[in-house]
Design an enzyme around this catalytic site. Sequence first.
Site, PDB file in Angstrom:
ATOM      1  N   LYS A 185      80.283  31.167 107.127  1.00  0.00           N
ATOM      2  CA  LYS A 185      79.536  31.747 108.407  1.00  0.00           C
ATOM      3  C   LYS A 185      79.162  30.540 109.229  1.00  0.00           C
ATOM      4  O   LYS A 185      78.487  29.780 109.108  1.00  0.00           O
ATOM      5  CB  LYS A 185      78.559  32.529 108.055  1.00  0.00           C
ATOM      6  CG  LYS A 185      78.245  33.772 109.080  1.00  0.00           C
ATOM      7  CD  LYS A 185      77.770  33.133 110.455  1.00  0.00           C
ATOM      8  CE  LYS A 185      76.593  32.623 110.585  1.00  0.00           C
ATOM      9  NZ  LYS A 185      76.503  32.188 111.989  1.00  0.00           N
ATOM     10  N   GLY A 243      66.290  27.805 106.412  1.00  0.00           N
ATOM     11  CA  GLY A 243      66.561  27.540 105.074  1.00  0.00           C
ATOM     12  C   GLY A 243      65.575  28.037 104.095  1.00  0.00           C
ATOM     13  O   GLY A 243      65.876  28.836 103.157  1.00  0.00           O
ATOM     14  N   GLU A 261      70.507  22.065 103.260  1.00  0.00           N
ATOM     15  CA  GLU A 261      70.226  20.865 103.888  1.00  0.00           C
ATOM     16  C   GLU A 261      69.586  21.050 105.154  1.00  0.00           C
ATOM     17  O   GLU A 261      70.174  21.808 106.049  1.00  0.00           O
ATOM     18  CB  GLU A 261      71.541  20.201 104.191  1.00  0.00           C
ATOM     19  CG  GLU A 261      72.371  19.999 103.183  1.00  0.00           C
ATOM     20  CD  GLU A 261      71.896  18.613 102.361  1.00  0.00           C
ATOM     21  OE1 GLU A 261      71.182  17.823 102.712  1.00  0.00           O
ATOM     22  OE2 GLU A 261      72.727  18.426 101.124  1.00  0.00           O
ATOM     23  N   CYS A 296      70.628  15.581 112.243  1.00  0.00           N
ATOM     24  CA  CYS A 296      69.444  15.830 111.531  1.00  0.00           C
ATOM     25  C   CYS A 296      68.728  14.773 111.087  1.00  0.00           C
ATOM     26  O   CYS A 296      67.483  15.049 110.962  1.00  0.00           O
ATOM     27  CB  CYS A 296      70.042  16.773 110.235  1.00  0.00           C
ATOM     28  SG  CYS A 296      71.311  15.873 109.583  1.00  0.00           S
ATOM     29  N   GLU A 395      60.360  18.926 114.892  1.00  0.00           N
ATOM     30  CA  GLU A 395      61.814  18.640 115.091  1.00  0.00           C
ATOM     31  C   GLU A 395      62.226  18.723 116.483  1.00  0.00           C
ATOM     32  O   GLU A 395      62.400  19.992 116.771  1.00  0.00           O
ATOM     33  CB  GLU A 395      62.650  18.823 114.013  1.00  0.00           C
ATOM     34  CG  GLU A 395      64.290  18.444 114.134  1.00  0.00           C
ATOM     35  CD  GLU A 395      65.137  18.952 113.100  1.00  0.00           C
ATOM     36  OE1 GLU A 395      65.174  20.246 112.955  1.00  0.00           O
ATOM     37  OE2 GLU A 395      65.837  18.363 112.548  1.00  0.00           O
TER      38      GLU A 395
END
Length: 494
Positions: A185, A243, A261, A296, A395
């Site tokens: 996906k 996640g 990840e 990332c 982030e």
Amino acid sequence: MGVKDRIRELKIETRAFINGEYRNAVSGAVLKKKSSYDGRDLPEIADCAESDMDDAVAAAKKAYETGDWKNLKASERKQILLKLADLMEQHREELAMLDALETGRAYENYYNDSIPKAIEAIRYYAEAVDKYYDKAVAPQTNAFSTMVRVPLGVVGIITPWNDPMVVAAWKFTPALLMGNSVVLKPAEQSSLSVIRTAALAKEAGIPDGVFNVVPGKGEIAGKALALHMDVRGIYFTGSSEVGKLMLQYAGQSNMKKVGLECGGKSPFIVSKKCARLREAAETLAQNVYYNQGQICTASSRAIVDESIAEEFLSYLKTAAEKFVPGDPFVFENRVGCVVSRTQYDRVNSYIQLAREEGGTVWQAKTVKEKSANACAVQPTVITGLTNRARCAQEEIFGPVVVVITCKDINEALQMANDTKYGLAGAIFTDDLDEAYFGATHIDAGLVHINSWGEDEVHTPFGGVKESGLGKDRSFWAFDEYSEIKTVWMKFHTI
Ligand code: NAD
């Protein structure tokens, strides 16, 4: 003919790829979105939901059970994946154009960096798979035991938009080479190159049903995949927030294997014992401003000794001017836009927050020609905040670095680890003891000494803490996409 004209001539496939065929979502729904460069309508991609995902998983399961793929020799699967890499190379320009069109990132990055990296990863895994051995216990008189890697069955993969083909290749290649069937996906913002790759995989010889691509919304299609009872492993790259949902989905369904990840806020320590300050600043600019900071591992938190901070900042600002955004479809431009208006607003809201938190905001002054609608952010440096400020902890995923000063290396290391993330980190110093101590004490999956970004596919990649669990890349990835089975055999003495 320029890149824009060539993109106009592309015949773009926007449907899901299930059981070896392209098809629309059962509902007929499509994802509508606009270019982050000029605001024009982008191709409408199939907006798949639970029933599409059920079909894809059923096809993958059936293909797995026939054994047409999993029973091939490793060397045969290898040849097919090598063929896929060759086909992707032949279609490198097309894949790069699809990614640039959808994400607004510089075409040059995709053509020279991302697509070649994805191809390199496929070749690496393919070449590695038949050189990889299982294990056996030490000999015993009447018994023998092997520990063999076996495929999981149907594997689900969910990817983000910031490097679509690289992240996808890091996951689907070892998954396929281990004998699994895959349902992938892709992110809503970047599905086209992966959709196209599915047809190349079929052309390379991957049997129908073994490699499926099902685009759609994360909270619907992605969730359906992660919750599916016939999916034996879910491998996700994306935000830490989503996640964590993967772990919940696994617990709510069949306790499937999970690989994550996730995000980062990587520290970049510059000691007063670093003589090459300009080099350190240029390295920081390269990794925090490339791809508009949508990386990332971006070292978005620089922790600099107060005695050298002023000099370091002046080098950083000079280096930042080289990364001002321009038209992503002009090959000479190395920096394009952020992925969407939503992301653009988010990055700018953090820059505003920095001011409200008492910080000082500096932005590059150079301006390049681009569309009036371009969602492009000037390289930004924030100073005057503490490590506990929200801009230093959260982030931002944009071209923004928060520079914090420290008194000494011990305080720097304490600040470096004062974060929920643990993806990557760096220490710049000429003192060997500091370098070694720093590398061992920065709590992250990947640490650089006097460098950043020299990481290659044959080395493992993955974070700790809320940056994830498990490893992409290297031989370790084969372990992620398989299970260890112990087989005991008993013999009679003759
Ligand atoms: P995201 O978490 O919003 O989305 C990632 C994927 O998850 C997309 O395909 C999305 O559709 C899907 N998704 C969203 N909600 C879902 C749900 N409820 N259930 C199932 N699937 C769902 O992340 P993003 O915005 O696409 O990507 C940016 C993030 O990815 C950043 O945090 C970045 O650090 C991270 N990232 C990490 C790595 C790494 O290797 N550590 C690499 C690239 C990006």
